[in-house]
Design a protein around this motif. Structure first.
Motif: not given
Length: 84
Positions: A36, A38-43, A46
């Protein structure tokens, strides 16, 4: 619906609820293990979260269906008060 069919239907619904709950637990474990930082969560994260949400809604709907059946039985068991 006969009493035997109702019991079988309820049994199948309970099995589906348990199976969905087990899937949620498995996905929750996978989500917890993901990095967790990372700034942008991986696809994939999601997608797993969306799946958890869908399963939770499905469980909720099945549980509400169970509550609605119980309320209908309670109403049917009460004597009619329309003569008052």
């Amino acid at each position: 619906m006969t009493e035997r069919r109702k019991k079988e239907y309820n049994k199948q619904r309970r099995k589906a609820i348990v199976a969905d709950a087990e899937k949620i637990l498995g996905l929750a474990g996978e989500i917890k293990q993901m990095d967790s930082a990372e700034d942008v969560p991986p696809a994939s994260l999601l997608n797993k979260l969306e799946t958890v949400e869908k399963l939770a809604h499905r469980i909720k709907n099945k549980m509400q269906e169970n509550a609605n059946i119980a309320q209908a039985r309670t109403r049917a068991a009460r004597p009619s008060q329309s003569g008052l």
